[in-house]
Design an enzyme around this catalytic site. Sequence first.
Site, short mmCIF file in Angstrom:
data_model
loop_
_atom_site.label_atom_id
_atom_site.label_comp_id
_atom_site.label_asym_id
_atom_site.label_seq_id
_atom_site.Cartn_x
_atom_site.Cartn_y
_atom_site.Cartn_z
N HIS A 86 36.82 40.36 34.47
CA HIS A 86 37.63 40.92 35.56
C HIS A 86 38.96 40.18 35.64
O HIS A 86 40.03 40.78 35.73
CB HIS A 86 36.87 40.79 36.88
CG HIS A 86 37.71 40.96 38.10
ND1 HIS A 86 38.59 39.98 38.56
CD2 HIS A 86 37.82 41.98 38.99
CE1 HIS A 86 39.19 40.40 39.66
NE2 HIS A 86 38.75 41.61 39.94
N SER A 146 35.50 38.20 43.86
CA SER A 146 36.93 38.49 43.70
C SER A 146 37.49 39.11 44.97
O SER A 146 36.82 39.89 45.64
CB SER A 146 37.17 39.45 42.53
OG SER A 146 38.55 39.78 42.44
#
Length: 489
Positions: free
Chosen positions: A199, A142
């Site tokens: 997430h 990410s």
Amino acid sequence: MTDSDAAPTPSTSPGHAQVGVTGMAVMGRNLARNFARHGFRVAVHNRTTSKAEAVVREFGHEGDLTLARSLEELVAALERPRRVIVMVAAGPGTDAVIDELVPLLDPGDVVADAGNAHWRDTVRRHDALAEHGIRFAGVGVSGGEVGALEGPSVMPGADADTYAEIGPFLEVVSAHVDDEPCCTLVGPDGAGHFVKMVHNGIEYADMQLIAEGYDLMRRLLGMEPAAAAEVFREWDGTELESYLVGITAEVLAQSDAGTAGPLVDVIRDAAEQKGTGRWTVQSALDLGVPVTGIAEATMARALSGDTARRAAVRDALGDQDPAGPPARVPTDDLRQALYAAKVVSYAQGLDLVRAGSAEQCWDVELAELPRIWRDGCIIRARLLADITEALERHPDAPSLLATPTFARAVTERLPALRRVVGAAVQGGVPVPVLSAVLAYLDALRAERLPAALVQGLRDYFGAHTYERVDRPGSFHTAWAADRTEVEAG
């Protein structure tokens, strides 16, 4: 053609590179550059060779980048055990690359899929490659293109021996906080991609919460985007400090060159998605975990994109609400409401990870997740340090909301959240995530829920039985007969 325009040539030293990256779209290209910038010898490949050539030509000065014009050349360029990172589109494209790689690799080599794969696909690929003696890692990454280049948050799922081979490379190129890498072994096989999925679900909720806060500023408080930008900029110096709050101020302050008005006013109000939010909700439904904020954020994107239906219903119902003038709320109430809702979003996401870990026997250490999310990723925020501390101090707490720190923080802000949702409802401003969060908190805090009636109805029409509060066992009432109660076998 000058020498500088000539296509790069492959390394003449087989086994020279320490890591190979296939897939030179922006994420793969930047991750390869990140490895090279940190002194690793990197071989790069792309199915369209010109893209890999461009990477070596344009960024070869940043480090040791070797061109591979085929997967055979990529494998040949790597030292043993070979480490190949796949950065291609999730789904069939990833399977195609892996299928092509397998015959070229030897037992003990490592393949790491660093794309946004579904975690069940990662489990399948892990098991399939294990049959060939090839080690597989599903690596959640990410941070977007900037994070891939400058240091992402990395969530690997792999066996311990696989992580021993690939982990040191990932830790070096990840973001760092207080000299600690934002990278840790999350768990085996699909654990990394499961955590990355969650997430992204939290990211969906966080973005929708910010959007709802802005919408309330605009529609209830009459604030123009530039004024709202200043509020978000101020909030970025408070407990709401985060990457998303910071860039919200930047987006709202941006003027459109064509109209000279706010850019946000000329962006089409239809939010897109790539599927990870939907996967999060589907997994939560499978596991029976209520992630109501994440679910409403995902549905809000779907609703926003259904512009034809929106227009038809708006024409049919009208856009004016006769309820009267909307209530005004102070921006400090908005700040407190957003913080409480943000905490709930993290809590729901962590609940889902806990349930997924238990079902799959992954043994995920929850406190490690907010620690590696503190930098590099999209949901990085000041409060993650507090979440890490709370989970470390209270590892057996059934929810983040049950830890003393966050129980107190949410309780203190609950009145503001209630005022904000009330004002939004009165003013006809949709706040699906703020509303869902408030309902979730009220449901958790209620001593008794109307689920008792639901169970009674289920027993009436389907003889599904119910349990009693005063004695153990399952019971059924003969609703269609004399309505006597019997203990169900």
